[in-house]
Motif scaffolding. Structure first.
Motif, PDB file in Angstrom:
ATOM      1  N   VAL A 251       0.870  -1.258  -0.109  1.00 44.67           N
ATOM      2  CA  VAL A 251       0.013   0.131   0.204  1.00 44.67           C
ATOM      3  C   VAL A 251       0.833   1.313   0.078  1.00 44.67           C
ATOM      4  O   VAL A 251       0.471   2.455  -0.364  1.00 44.67           O
ATOM      5  CB  VAL A 251      -1.057   0.301   1.465  1.00 44.67           C
ATOM      6  CG1 VAL A 251      -2.063  -1.074   0.897  1.00 44.67           C
ATOM      7  CG2 VAL A 251      -0.574  -0.099   2.666  1.00 44.67           C
ATOM      8  N   ASP A 252       2.355   1.069   0.152  1.00 45.11           N
ATOM      9  CA  ASP A 252       2.997   2.425  -0.134  1.00 45.11           C
ATOM     10  C   ASP A 252       3.999   2.186  -1.097  1.00 45.11           C
ATOM     11  O   ASP A 252       5.024   2.888  -1.115  1.00 45.11           O
ATOM     12  CB  ASP A 252       3.617   2.661   1.216  1.00 45.11           C
ATOM     13  CG  ASP A 252       4.527   1.541   1.956  1.00 45.11           C
ATOM     14  OD1 ASP A 252       4.648   0.473   1.719  1.00 45.11           O
ATOM     15  OD2 ASP A 252       5.325   2.067   2.927  1.00 45.11           O
TER      16      ASP A 252
ATOM     17  N   PHE B 128     -10.295  -0.722   4.862  1.00 45.86           N
ATOM     18  CA  PHE B 128      -9.692  -0.032   5.969  1.00 45.86           C
ATOM     19  C   PHE B 128     -10.768  -0.408   7.310  1.00 45.86           C
ATOM     20  O   PHE B 128     -11.858  -0.622   7.007  1.00 45.86           O
ATOM     21  CB  PHE B 128      -9.489   1.252   6.137  1.00 45.86           C
ATOM     22  CG  PHE B 128      -8.581   1.835   5.147  1.00 45.86           C
ATOM     23  CD1 PHE B 128      -7.515   0.992   4.570  1.00 45.86           C
ATOM     24  CD2 PHE B 128      -8.721   3.165   4.374  1.00 45.86           C
ATOM     25  CE1 PHE B 128      -6.590   1.347   3.431  1.00 45.86           C
ATOM     26  CE2 PHE B 128      -7.660   3.673   3.537  1.00 45.86           C
ATOM     27  CZ  PHE B 128      -6.762   2.701   2.949  1.00 45.86           C
TER      28      PHE B 128
ATOM     29  N   LEU C  15      -6.342  -4.040   4.714  1.00 50.83           N
ATOM     30  CA  LEU C  15      -5.754  -3.104   3.681  1.00 50.83           C
ATOM     31  C   LEU C  15      -5.731  -3.810   2.149  1.00 50.83           C
ATOM     32  O   LEU C  15      -5.937  -5.139   2.097  1.00 50.83           O
ATOM     33  CB  LEU C  15      -4.113  -3.189   3.822  1.00 50.83           C
ATOM     34  CG  LEU C  15      -3.768  -2.467   5.176  1.00 50.83           C
ATOM     35  CD1 LEU C  15      -2.262  -2.725   5.462  1.00 50.83           C
ATOM     36  CD2 LEU C  15      -3.722  -1.043   4.948  1.00 50.83           C
TER      37      LEU C  15
ATOM     38  N   ARG D 292     -11.419   0.374  -0.800  1.00 54.83           N
ATOM     39  CA  ARG D 292     -10.943   0.517   0.298  1.00 54.83           C
ATOM     40  C   ARG D 292     -11.455  -0.659   1.349  1.00 54.83           C
ATOM     41  O   ARG D 292     -12.566  -0.744   1.272  1.00 54.83           O
ATOM     42  CB  ARG D 292     -10.538   1.733   0.972  1.00 54.83           C
ATOM     43  CG  ARG D 292      -9.513   2.524   0.140  1.00 54.83           C
ATOM     44  CD  ARG D 292      -9.650   3.968   0.907  1.00 54.83           C
ATOM     45  NE  ARG D 292      -8.746   4.680  -0.063  1.00 54.83           N
ATOM     46  CZ  ARG D 292      -8.824   5.954  -0.488  1.00 54.83           C
ATOM     47  NH1 ARG D 292      -9.756   6.637  -0.038  1.00 54.83           N
ATOM     48  NH2 ARG D 292      -7.831   6.355  -1.266  1.00 54.83           N
TER      49      ARG D 292
ATOM     50  N   GLU E  89      -3.499  -4.462   0.044  1.00 60.97           N
ATOM     51  CA  GLU E  89      -2.381  -5.260  -0.131  1.00 60.97           C
ATOM     52  C   GLU E  89      -2.692  -6.773   0.251  1.00 60.97           C
ATOM     53  O   GLU E  89      -1.897  -7.486  -0.197  1.00 60.97           O
ATOM     54  CB  GLU E  89      -1.247  -4.609   0.381  1.00 60.97           C
ATOM     55  CG  GLU E  89      -1.070  -4.813   1.771  1.00 60.97           C
ATOM     56  CD  GLU E  89       0.170  -4.146   2.519  1.00 60.97           C
ATOM     57  OE1 GLU E  89       0.853  -3.381   1.961  1.00 60.97           O
ATOM     58  OE2 GLU E  89       0.502  -4.495   3.511  1.00 60.97           O
TER      59      GLU E  89
ATOM     60  N   THR F 253       4.475   5.059  -3.320  1.00 62.42           N
ATOM     61  CA  THR F 253       4.296   6.514  -2.899  1.00 62.42           C
ATOM     62  C   THR F 253       5.033   7.480  -3.621  1.00 62.42           C
ATOM     63  O   THR F 253       6.262   7.433  -3.829  1.00 62.42           O
ATOM     64  CB  THR F 253       4.778   6.486  -1.096  1.00 62.42           C
ATOM     65  OG1 THR F 253       3.918   5.628  -0.688  1.00 62.42           O
ATOM     66  CG2 THR F 253       4.473   7.802  -0.668  1.00 62.42           C
TER      67      THR F 253
ATOM     68  N   ILE G 110      -3.998   5.123  -6.202  1.00 64.23           N
ATOM     69  CA  ILE G 110      -3.730   5.656  -5.008  1.00 64.23           C
ATOM     70  C   ILE G 110      -3.657   4.818  -3.775  1.00 64.23           C
ATOM     71  O   ILE G 110      -3.093   4.776  -2.837  1.00 64.23           O
ATOM     72  CB  ILE G 110      -4.991   6.701  -4.616  1.00 64.23           C
ATOM     73  CG1 ILE G 110      -4.879   7.382  -3.183  1.00 64.23           C
ATOM     74  CG2 ILE G 110      -6.229   6.135  -4.836  1.00 64.23           C
ATOM     75  CD1 ILE G 110      -3.854   8.364  -2.985  1.00 64.23           C
ATOM     76  N   GLU G 111      -4.246   3.287  -3.960  1.00 67.03           N
ATOM     77  CA  GLU G 111      -4.123   2.623  -3.040  1.00 67.03           C
ATOM     78  C   GLU G 111      -2.824   1.593  -2.854  1.00 67.03           C
ATOM     79  O   GLU G 111      -2.425   0.958  -1.942  1.00 67.03           O
ATOM     80  CB  GLU G 111      -5.162   1.307  -3.426  1.00 67.03           C
ATOM     81  CG  GLU G 111      -6.480   1.545  -2.537  1.00 67.03           C
ATOM     82  CD  GLU G 111      -7.232   2.829  -2.603  1.00 67.03           C
ATOM     83  OE1 GLU G 111      -6.871   3.503  -1.480  1.00 67.03           O
ATOM     84  OE2 GLU G 111      -7.746   3.263  -3.670  1.00 67.03           O
TER      85      GLU G 111
END
Lengths: 419, 168
Positions: free
Chosen positions: A188-189, A385, A277, A383, A279, A192, A219-220
């Motif tokens: 998820v990063d 979350f 998440l 998402r 991911e 970035t 963005i995810e």
């Protein structure tokens, strides 16, 4: 100097021949958008600045899609702020109920976001327009307020990651599965601050709807943007829609990338992202037994007519499991009407699903399908979350429309192959 | 001026939905938003947090949506600054645009615990944990972002620029 598509778009909008990653630029904006959650803050800042006009009333869209049709009095007040502002400053693209759809499905459908554009939006899924070959990125309300005044924005030129997809997709495998698989791989990063550039024979064979699903979820992975070079598929989509001239850019063969990855996706199965998440992906065959209480098919990720058709293909002649609530959300009025014309709504109703008006609704736990304590949903949204769709102990599993529809029928997360 | 406060520690990938859950996105009042800050991970957070306290977190803090309500809620809860291993991009931009102090510092996730008393020097980037005596170093803030801070956020910065352009 060899350039990526992203660098070329940013250079053109900064009045430069070329740019390099890391450079800070002020770039001209082609289109700005905000929704009923983010626009009121931007409007407040704009009005406090005592500027009497926006940079261009035809290049701003205000789309009340998140909590609309107004879910409560305070949501109604948010939209009142937008409506008043749109009237006062002559904002051309304010979408009233009846014309309103989910912003990232609606604006490309209306031909308002085009190849080669720089688009910013006070919504993180603004990156969707990258599917058209635009540089598009999510920002906050303050950035939108400033952009409405100047028509420009500051950007650091991002490094690019080149993600190449080869092979042939199996039945029921979609753009959603490609992007979930990619996020599962890089995390998820994993992207970035960077631009994700999707290339390869698999991408070239994808319809616009799947391309938008992929760019939507950049963005995810933390990316600044996702982008796919425009081709004939893009031009066919744009042809009847574009309301202004546009320019197509392509990466040079020797453009420089921060990272390059290649995926052979011939054996790829539909993917499911487990809580909490995006991911946490697994192939659908390795999900195990996960009973569900709700299935949501819609959102800026998967609320297009192609998604409705895929769900209908699975649901036709079948009935949703008695433990499951199925919520179908066509993303725009024209998708809704098309689904009606094709008999898809009849299939959804016969399967004992409900059909929601266009809205983001349950995707972000707004309304129209909130989860109670401990409830599980499979959703075609973006998402999963903690508490995203309701109570903090509820769970969201992300999947494509075929998997969501099959899961609704079987009462557990399932592949359409199991039917 | 050095920022000093008690630490509230969180893990990796703290997303904007847990920082401020969506049902509260119907207001722009930071005090009201502050009452629900971090509700998604710790429903009692706003009652426990004291003025000037500091959030310390792992990587990718603020991932997810572009809602400025997230930094607004953190400010509204009385938090003085956020220190994390890394920040998600939109949150990072929003924090500077609206004047929430944030610092990227490797090692803080492992080296600082809830209840520790730490100080952050915004100019040198030096972070000291007074409870365990450890030191950390925040990454330098890029000059452009420093300019934003100096101007008081993005809006004053942009308006000043526009005035200068109009004059010229």
């Amino acid at each position: 100097m060899p350039q990526t598509i992203t660098e070329k778009i940013l250079a053109t909008h900064a009045g430069r021949e070329s740019v390099a990653p890391g450079e800070l630029l002020s770039v001209r904006i082609d289109f700005v958008l905000a929704n009923d959650i983010t626009a009121p803050i931007a409007i407040d800042l704009f009005e406090k600045s005592h500027i009497s006009t926006v940079f261009d009333p035809e290049r701003i869209a205000l789309v009340p899609d998140h909590f609309v049709p107004n879910k409560d009095i305070r949501s109604a007040e948010q939209v009142q702020i937008m409506r008043r502002f749109a009237k006062k400053y002559g904002i051309k693209h304010f979408f009233e109920l009846g014309e309103m759809g989910i912003e990232h499905v609606l604006l490309p459908e209306q031909g308002l976001t085009l190849p080669g554009d720089v688009v910013i939006g006070a919504d993180s899924h603004t990156c969707t327009y990258g599917a058209l070959g635009a540089f598009a990125t999510g920002v906050g309300s303050t950035d939108v307020a400033a952009a409405m005044i100047t028509g420009e924005i500051w950007f650091k030129v991002p490094e690019s990651i080149r993600l190449s997809y080869v092979g042939e997709l199996k039945k029921w495998v979609t753009g959603k599965d490609l992007i979930l698989h990619t996020i599962g791989d890089i995390g998820v990063d994993g992207a970035t601050y960077r631009a994700m550039e999707f290339v390869g024979e698999v991408i070239e064979a994808l319809p616009m709807s799947d391309r938008m699903t992929m760019a939507n979820m950049a963005i995810e992975a933390g990316a600044k943007s996702g982008i796919i070079a425009p081709d004939q598929v893009t031009l066919d989509y744009i042809e009847q829609r574009a309301k202004r001239p546009f320019e197509c850019f392509h990466s040079d063969q020797d453009a420089v990338y921060d990272e390059e990855k290649s995926y052979d996706v011939s054996a790829l199965e539909p993917q499911v992202a487990f809580p909490h998440l995006p991911e946490n992906t697994r192939p659908v065959s390795e999900v195990g037994t996960i009973p569900i209480e709700q299935a949501v098919i819609g959102s800026c990720t998967n609320g297009r007519i192609e998604d409705m058709r895929m769900a209908a293909q699975v649901l036709k002649g079948r009935t949703v499991n008695k433990n499951v609530r199925l919520i179908m959300i066509p993303a725009t009025p024209s998708i809704y009407r098309q689904a009606m014309a094709e008999g898809l709504l009849e299939i959804f109703l016969s399967a004992k699903g409900v059909i929601s008006p266009p809205t983001c609704g349950p995707c972000l736990g707004g309304f129209m399908g909130i989860l109670g304590p401990g409830e599980r949903a499979v959703a075609t949204t973006n998402r999963n979350f903690v508490g995203r769709m309701g109570h903090s102990t509820s769970e969201v599993y992300l999947a494509n429309p075929a998997v969501a529809a099959a899961s609704a029928i079987l009462g557990r997360i399932a592949s359409p192959e199991e039917l | 001026m050095t920022i000093e406060g008690a630490v509230w520690k969180f893990g990796d990938n703290v997303d904007t939905d847990v920082i401020i859950p969506a049902p509260y996105l119907v207001t722009a009042d930071s005090e009201e938003l502050g009452k629900h800050c971090m509700e998604g991970v710790d429903p009692a957070f706003s009652e426990k947090v004291g003025p000037g306290d500091i959030i310390v977190a792992g990587k990718n803090f603020g991932c997810g949506s572009s809602r400025e309500h997230a930094p607004m809620a953190i400010k509204g809860a009385g938090i003085s600054c956020v220190v994390a291993e890394s920040f998600a991009r939109i949150f990072y931009r929003n924090a500077f645009n609206m004047g929430l102090a944030i610092f990227e510092a490797p090692g803080v996730s492992e080296g600082i615990r809830t209840g520790d008393r730490i100080s952050v020097n915004p100019h040198t980037g030096e972070i000291t944990d007074h409870t365990n005596g450890r030191h950390f170093s925040a990454k330098a803030i890029p000059p452009f972002m420093q300019g934003l801070i100096k101007a008081g956020g993005l809006m004053p910065y942009v308006l000043k620029q526009k005035q200068e352009q109009d004059r010229a």
